[in-house]
Design a protein around this motif. Structure first.
Motif, PDB file in Angstrom:
ATOM      1  N   ILE A   1       0.839  -1.201   0.000  1.00  0.00           N
ATOM      2  CA  ILE A   1       0.000   0.000   0.000  1.00  0.00           C
ATOM      3  C   ILE A   1       0.874   1.252   0.000  1.00  0.00           C
ATOM      4  CG2 ILE A   1      -1.666   1.342   1.347  1.00  0.00           C
ATOM      5  CD1 ILE A   1      -2.834  -1.349   2.301  1.00  0.00           C
ATOM      6  N   GLY A   2       1.898   1.257   0.845  1.00  0.00           N
ATOM      7  CA  GLY A   2       2.804   2.401   0.928  1.00  0.00           C
ATOM      8  C   GLY A   2       3.559   2.647  -0.365  1.00  0.00           C
ATOM      9  N   MET A   3       3.840   1.582  -1.114  1.00  0.00           N
ATOM     10  CA  MET A   3       4.590   1.709  -2.361  1.00  0.00           C
ATOM     11  C   MET A   3       3.699   2.169  -3.509  1.00  0.00           C
ATOM     12  SD  MET A   3       7.278  -1.099  -3.910  1.00  0.00           S
ATOM     13  CE  MET A   3       6.082  -2.276  -4.505  1.00  0.00           C
ATOM     14  N   SER A   4       2.409   1.846  -3.455  1.00  0.00           N
ATOM     15  CA  SER A   4       1.529   2.138  -4.592  1.00  0.00           C
ATOM     16  C   SER A   4       0.756   3.446  -4.473  1.00  0.00           C
ATOM     17  CB  SER A   4       0.532   0.987  -4.785  1.00  0.00           C
ATOM     18  OG  SER A   4      -0.288   0.811  -3.651  1.00  0.00           O
ATOM     19  N   LEU A   5       0.495   3.925  -3.266  1.00  0.00           N
ATOM     20  CA  LEU A   5      -0.309   5.139  -3.102  1.00  0.00           C
ATOM     21  C   LEU A   5       0.359   6.408  -3.640  1.00  0.00           C
ATOM     22  CD1 LEU A   5      -2.166   4.817   0.335  1.00  0.00           C
ATOM     23  CD2 LEU A   5      -3.171   4.985  -1.945  1.00  0.00           C
ATOM     24  N   PRO A   6       1.635   6.698  -3.321  1.00  0.00           N
ATOM     25  CA  PRO A   6       2.248   7.949  -3.807  1.00  0.00           C
ATOM     26  C   PRO A   6       2.238   8.096  -5.327  1.00  0.00           C
ATOM     27  CG  PRO A   6       3.570   6.997  -2.055  1.00  0.00           C
ATOM     28  CD  PRO A   6       2.560   5.970  -2.416  1.00  0.00           C
ATOM     29  N   PRO A   7       2.642   7.078  -6.111  1.00  0.00           N
ATOM     30  CA  PRO A   7       2.593   7.261  -7.568  1.00  0.00           C
ATOM     31  C   PRO A   7       1.171   7.318  -8.118  1.00  0.00           C
ATOM     32  CG  PRO A   7       3.241   5.014  -7.031  1.00  0.00           C
ATOM     33  CD  PRO A   7       3.268   5.789  -5.757  1.00  0.00           C
ATOM     34  N   MET A   8       0.230   6.655  -7.428  1.00  0.00           N
ATOM     35  CA  MET A   8      -1.152   6.656  -7.900  1.00  0.00           C
ATOM     36  C   MET A   8      -1.717   8.075  -7.934  1.00  0.00           C
ATOM     37  SD  MET A   8      -4.457   4.668  -6.306  1.00  0.00           S
ATOM     38  CE  MET A   8      -4.422   5.635  -4.794  1.00  0.00           C
TER      39      MET A   8
ATOM     40  N   MET B   1       9.600  10.318  -3.986  1.00  0.00           N
ATOM     41  CA  MET B   1      10.581   9.285  -4.324  1.00  0.00           C
ATOM     42  C   MET B   1      11.143   8.628  -3.064  1.00  0.00           C
ATOM     43  SD  MET B   1      14.113  11.141  -5.600  1.00  0.00           S
ATOM     44  CE  MET B   1      13.354  12.415  -6.575  1.00  0.00           C
ATOM     45  N   PHE B   2      11.272   9.400  -1.987  1.00  0.00           N
ATOM     46  CA  PHE B   2      11.753   8.837  -0.724  1.00  0.00           C
ATOM     47  C   PHE B   2      10.771   7.770  -0.212  1.00  0.00           C
ATOM     48  CE2 PHE B   2      11.874   8.941   3.975  1.00  0.00           C
ATOM     49  CZ  PHE B   2      13.195   8.564   4.178  1.00  0.00           C
ATOM     50  N   VAL B   3       9.481   8.070  -0.272  1.00  0.00           N
ATOM     51  CA  VAL B   3       8.463   7.114   0.200  1.00  0.00           C
ATOM     52  C   VAL B   3       8.448   5.876  -0.693  1.00  0.00           C
ATOM     53  CG1 VAL B   3       5.988   6.739   0.526  1.00  0.00           C
ATOM     54  CG2 VAL B   3       7.031   8.889   1.271  1.00  0.00           C
ATOM     55  N   ILE B   4       8.482   6.071  -2.014  1.00  0.00           N
ATOM     56  CA  ILE B   4       8.445   4.940  -2.945  1.00  0.00           C
ATOM     57  C   ILE B   4       9.635   4.014  -2.727  1.00  0.00           C
ATOM     58  CG2 ILE B   4       8.652   4.275  -5.376  1.00  0.00           C
ATOM     59  CD1 ILE B   4       7.033   6.784  -6.077  1.00  0.00           C
ATOM     60  N   HIS B   5      10.842   4.593  -2.701  1.00  0.00           N
ATOM     61  CA  HIS B   5      12.039   3.770  -2.557  1.00  0.00           C
ATOM     62  C   HIS B   5      12.129   3.149  -1.156  1.00  0.00           C
ATOM     63  CE1 HIS B   5      13.644   4.641  -6.463  1.00  0.00           C
ATOM     64  NE2 HIS B   5      13.648   5.948  -6.259  1.00  0.00           N
ATOM     65  N   THR B   6      11.673   3.877  -0.131  1.00  0.00           N
ATOM     66  CA  THR B   6      11.708   3.325   1.227  1.00  0.00           C
ATOM     67  C   THR B   6      10.834   2.088   1.339  1.00  0.00           C
ATOM     68  OG1 THR B   6      12.168   5.458   2.282  1.00  0.00           O
ATOM     69  CG2 THR B   6      11.159   3.771   3.656  1.00  0.00           C
ATOM     70  N   PHE B   7       9.594   2.182   0.865  1.00  0.00           N
ATOM     71  CA  PHE B   7       8.695   1.028   0.967  1.00  0.00           C
ATOM     72  C   PHE B   7       9.112  -0.101   0.036  1.00  0.00           C
ATOM     73  CE2 PHE B   7       5.730   4.005   3.051  1.00  0.00           C
ATOM     74  CZ  PHE B   7       5.361   3.216   4.117  1.00  0.00           C
ATOM     75  N   SER B   8       9.714   0.247  -1.090  1.00  0.00           N
ATOM     76  CA  SER B   8      10.206  -0.785  -2.003  1.00  0.00           C
ATOM     77  C   SER B   8      11.298  -1.609  -1.345  1.00  0.00           C
ATOM     78  CB  SER B   8      10.731  -0.138  -3.282  1.00  0.00           C
ATOM     79  OG  SER B   8      11.304  -1.091  -4.137  1.00  0.00           O
ATOM     80  N   LEU B   9      12.255  -0.933  -0.716  1.00  0.00           N
ATOM     81  CA  LEU B   9      13.327  -1.649  -0.016  1.00  0.00           C
ATOM     82  C   LEU B   9      12.793  -2.367   1.216  1.00  0.00           C
ATOM     83  CD1 LEU B   9      16.300  -2.360   0.279  1.00  0.00           C
ATOM     84  CD2 LEU B   9      16.634  -0.218   1.502  1.00  0.00           C
ATOM     85  N   THR B  10      11.839  -1.748   1.913  1.00  0.00           N
ATOM     86  CA  THR B  10      11.246  -2.401   3.079  1.00  0.00           C
ATOM     87  C   THR B  10      10.563  -3.698   2.674  1.00  0.00           C
ATOM     88  OG1 THR B  10      10.875  -0.263   4.154  1.00  0.00           O
ATOM     89  CG2 THR B  10       9.626  -2.126   5.002  1.00  0.00           C
ATOM     90  N   GLU B  11       9.924  -3.703   1.513  1.00  0.00           N
ATOM     91  CA  GLU B  11       9.274  -4.933   1.038  1.00  0.00           C
ATOM     92  C   GLU B  11      10.297  -6.040   0.831  1.00  0.00           C
ATOM     93  OE1 GLU B  11       6.124  -6.394  -2.365  1.00  0.00           O
ATOM     94  OE2 GLU B  11       5.939  -4.490  -1.316  1.00  0.00           O
TER      95      GLU B  11
END
Length: 319
Positions: A73-80, A103-113
């Motif tokens: 959810i965290g990775m998909s909401l910002p770009p949406m 970009m910070f939120v996208i990359h953070t959640f991507s790495l967290t995943e």
């Protein structure tokens, strides 16, 4: 760079890009994107709801699955948000400071995943190789620590490149090649020396993503070794079946991520549609497919979801 220049950079405006050459079809293109995002958000929220409300799912494996849904959810909401602003012709503009946050939120959640998938691999290792100690090893307190550590590790690792961006000058085009902000995209517009960001990004991928992938591979090496020692063919299949969903989740995160990294580094002059296509796959495929895979392949999740969906029908019949 002076403080005033840094301030002007933070307040500068960038322009997002939809699907180049297909601007007149943006409203139609937004329909499948909207459906995919709705499927992803609904699926992950459903997983979180059934895990929270069903006491049978209050086990380490499902807690990690809840973390996976949260990161999706965290990775998909910002770009949406910015994607639909562009496709619906609301606005293509984005302030640089908002772009950096996105970009910070996208990359953070991507790495967290990626870190959560490593934790899930360790969960499967303990469950199969040390079943009698499963509950004592993976305690709720340890699971919370793992989740917090994964998030902090991702966020802290990204801070150096994010801070560095504030001191770049962007004297070339301010048009980004995606409908949201990615680090690989924005450094290509900088007029400053970007060697630190490029090298740090490469080391970042090798050390963090690489270590996570290595940890997953090592976990499965021990798992397969343990499974092969099970005398019963049915027992081996049952043990491997508990790993099937996780293996699929690993593949649908790592394959698009590797593809996107290769395209950005070695296919810079390829069609813009290739970059856009790979970027959307990277951010949309895991949130959409993970809930579906776990709902189909995991019996307990499947039963809980079916019970949730059928409850209104049963209640109306009872009335």
């Amino acid at each position: 760079m002076t403080t005033s220049n840094a301030s002007s950079t933070l307040s500068s405006t960038f322009y997002l890009t939809g699907i180049p050459g297909y601007e007149e079809f943006h409203h139609w293109i937004s329909i499948p994107f909207c459906l995919l995002y709705l499927v992803g958000i609904t699926g992950n929220c459903t997983i979180l709801h059934v895990i929270r409300t069903d006491p049978r799912l209050h086990e380490p494996m499902y807690y990690f699955l809840a973390m996976l849904s949260l990161t999706d959810i965290g990775m998909s909401l910002p770009p949406m948000i910015t994607l639909f602003r562009v496709l619906w012709s609301i606005s293509r503009e984005i302030q640089f400071n908002i772009c950096v946050v996105q970009m910070f939120v996208i990359h953070t959640f991507s790495l967290t995943e990626s870190s959560v998938l490593l934790a899930m691999a360790l969960d499967r290792y303990v469950a199969i190789c040390h079943p009698l100690r499963y509950a004592t090893i993976l305690t709720p307190k340890l699971i919370i620590k793992i989740g917090v550590a994964a998030l902090l590790r991702s966020a802290i690792s990204l801070i150096p490149v994010m801070v560095r961006l504030a001191f770049f000058t962007f004297c070339h085009s301010h048009v980004l090649s995606h409908s949201y902000c990615l680090h690989q995209d924005i450094i290509q517009l900088a007029c400053a020396d970007t060697k630190f960001n490029v090298i740090y990004g490469l080391v970042f991928i090798i050390l963090l993503w690489g270590l996570d992938a290595l940890g997953i591979l090592v976990s499965y090496a021990f798992i397969f070794h343990s499974v092969l020692r099970i005398s019963s063919h049915e027992g081996r299949l049952k043990a491997l079946n508990t790993c099937a969903s996780h293996i699929c989740a690993v593949l649908i995160l790592y394959v698009p991520m590797i593809g996107l990294s290769l395209v950005h580094r070695f296919a810079k002059h390829s069609s813009p549609l290739v970059h856009i296509f790979m970027a959307h796959i990277y951010l949309m495929v895991p949130p959409v497919l993970n809930p579906i895979i776990y709902s189909v392949k995991t019996k307990q999740i499947r039963q809980a979801v079916l019970q949730l969906l059928l409850r209104p029908t049963i209640s109306s019949v009872g009335i």
